[in-house]
Design an enzyme around this catalytic site. Sequence first.
Site, PDB file in Angstrom:
ATOM      1  N   ARG A 125     -28.894  10.636   1.603  1.00 15.46           N
ATOM      2  CA  ARG A 125     -29.165  12.080   1.521  1.00 15.46           C
ATOM      3  C   ARG A 125     -28.490  12.869   2.653  1.00 15.46           C
ATOM      4  O   ARG A 125     -28.095  14.021   2.452  1.00 15.46           O
ATOM      5  CB  ARG A 125     -30.688  12.292   1.522  1.00 15.46           C
ATOM      6  CG  ARG A 125     -31.130  13.726   1.280  1.00 15.46           C
ATOM      7  CD  ARG A 125     -32.649  13.778   1.080  1.00 15.46           C
ATOM      8  NE  ARG A 125     -33.199  15.084   1.366  1.00 15.46           N
ATOM      9  CZ  ARG A 125     -33.454  16.015   0.441  1.00 15.46           C
ATOM     10  NH1 ARG A 125     -33.190  15.803  -0.822  1.00 15.46           N
ATOM     11  NH2 ARG A 125     -33.971  17.177   0.786  1.00 15.46           N
ATOM     12  N   ILE A 154     -31.002  22.418  -1.237  1.00 18.00           N
ATOM     13  CA  ILE A 154     -31.219  21.071  -1.770  1.00 18.00           C
ATOM     14  C   ILE A 154     -32.735  20.901  -1.765  1.00 18.00           C
ATOM     15  O   ILE A 154     -33.402  21.189  -0.767  1.00 18.00           O
ATOM     16  CB  ILE A 154     -30.495  19.991  -0.927  1.00 18.00           C
ATOM     17  CG1 ILE A 154     -30.822  18.572  -1.401  1.00 18.00           C
ATOM     18  CG2 ILE A 154     -30.781  20.109   0.549  1.00 18.00           C
ATOM     19  CD1 ILE A 154     -29.987  17.470  -0.697  1.00 18.00           C
ATOM     20  N   SER A 155     -33.306  20.484  -2.905  1.00 19.15           N
ATOM     21  CA  SER A 155     -34.761  20.403  -3.025  1.00 19.15           C
ATOM     22  C   SER A 155     -35.344  19.357  -2.092  1.00 19.15           C
ATOM     23  O   SER A 155     -34.668  18.407  -1.686  1.00 19.15           O
ATOM     24  CB  SER A 155     -35.148  20.043  -4.462  1.00 19.15           C
ATOM     25  OG  SER A 155     -34.665  21.008  -5.350  1.00 19.15           O
ATOM     26  N   GLN A 156     -36.634  19.525  -1.810  1.00 18.69           N
ATOM     27  CA  GLN A 156     -37.425  18.544  -1.065  1.00 18.69           C
ATOM     28  C   GLN A 156     -37.333  17.187  -1.793  1.00 18.69           C
ATOM     29  O   GLN A 156     -37.339  17.150  -3.021  1.00 18.69           O
ATOM     30  CB  GLN A 156     -38.852  19.101  -1.107  1.00 18.69           C
ATOM     31  CG  GLN A 156     -39.955  18.274  -0.584  1.00 18.69           C
ATOM     32  CD  GLN A 156     -41.295  18.882  -1.036  1.00 18.69           C
ATOM     33  OE1 GLN A 156     -41.356  19.750  -1.899  1.00 18.69           O
ATOM     34  NE2 GLN A 156     -42.351  18.408  -0.440  1.00 18.69           N
ATOM     35  N   PHE A 158     -37.973  27.369  -6.751  1.00 16.10           N
ATOM     36  CA  PHE A 158     -36.532  27.091  -6.828  1.00 16.10           C
ATOM     37  C   PHE A 158     -35.748  28.393  -6.709  1.00 16.10           C
ATOM     38  O   PHE A 158     -36.286  29.470  -6.986  1.00 16.10           O
ATOM     39  CB  PHE A 158     -36.187  26.456  -8.180  1.00 16.10           C
ATOM     40  CG  PHE A 158     -36.440  24.976  -8.257  1.00 16.10           C
ATOM     41  CD1 PHE A 158     -35.395  24.075  -8.157  1.00 16.10           C
ATOM     42  CD2 PHE A 158     -37.727  24.482  -8.422  1.00 16.10           C
ATOM     43  CE1 PHE A 158     -35.627  22.719  -8.224  1.00 16.10           C
ATOM     44  CE2 PHE A 158     -37.963  23.124  -8.488  1.00 16.10           C
ATOM     45  CZ  PHE A 158     -36.904  22.231  -8.387  1.00 16.10           C
TER      46      PHE A 158
END
Length: 210
Positions: free
Chosen positions: A34, A60-62, A202
């Site tokens: 990541r 970038i999402s959790q 989001f």
Amino acid sequence: MDYQALRKIMVEEQLIPRGITGERLINAFLKVERHKFTPQDLKDNAYADFPLPIGQAQTISQPYIVALMTEILDLSGEEKVLEIGTGSGYQAAILAELAKEVYTIERLEGLANKAKELLSGLGYQNIKFKCADGTLGWPEEAPFDRIIITAATSAIPLPLAQQLKEGGRLVLPLGENFSQVLTLVIKKNGNLESENICGCVFVPLVGGFS
Ligand code: SAH
């Protein structure tokens, strides 16, 4: 920084206690680096329990949200998956580990090019890229077994509903700016059946059918 150790901690502290336990999914999260998908100055936060900026006002999402959306897709390894919102490319990499083919669309050229370069450099051969309005889908490659929309919209874009295979699954954040419901949609006998999963936040989906 021992990033491999950080990945293990991420899995053990953020995913497993919240019920993400599938072996294939866990292995994908242990494998995909990541920190290569986050900006240089945020690398040391790459495995933290929150989203991060990736430039051009996008995120970038959790890790947990990426894991939850992927789990909901229920991938066996045989699927053709369409992703709308390539962003950093991290979700695409996780999908590529777990499905047969990934088609990913990003509307912002800078992000699209960067993700393509990174993922190609990492050796992924089962990801196809397109820089376009993803709300139109990818008609030449339809139908898809799975569709994942990683940006928020108040309604499912019609072309995407049409490009979902019968029996297929679509996951998306459905709702207004700053507050949405992560939703699973399954196509049964041509109808879309929805199930609410949880609240989420989001960035907006921006396109002709959003
Ligand atoms: N999946 C990404 C996170 C994406 S953030 C990751 O793993 O990093 C949402 C992304 O959707 C942003 O990059 C944004 O530019 C993109 N996006 C918004 N509207 C879009 C559209 N209509 N078509 C394609 N991409 C879109």
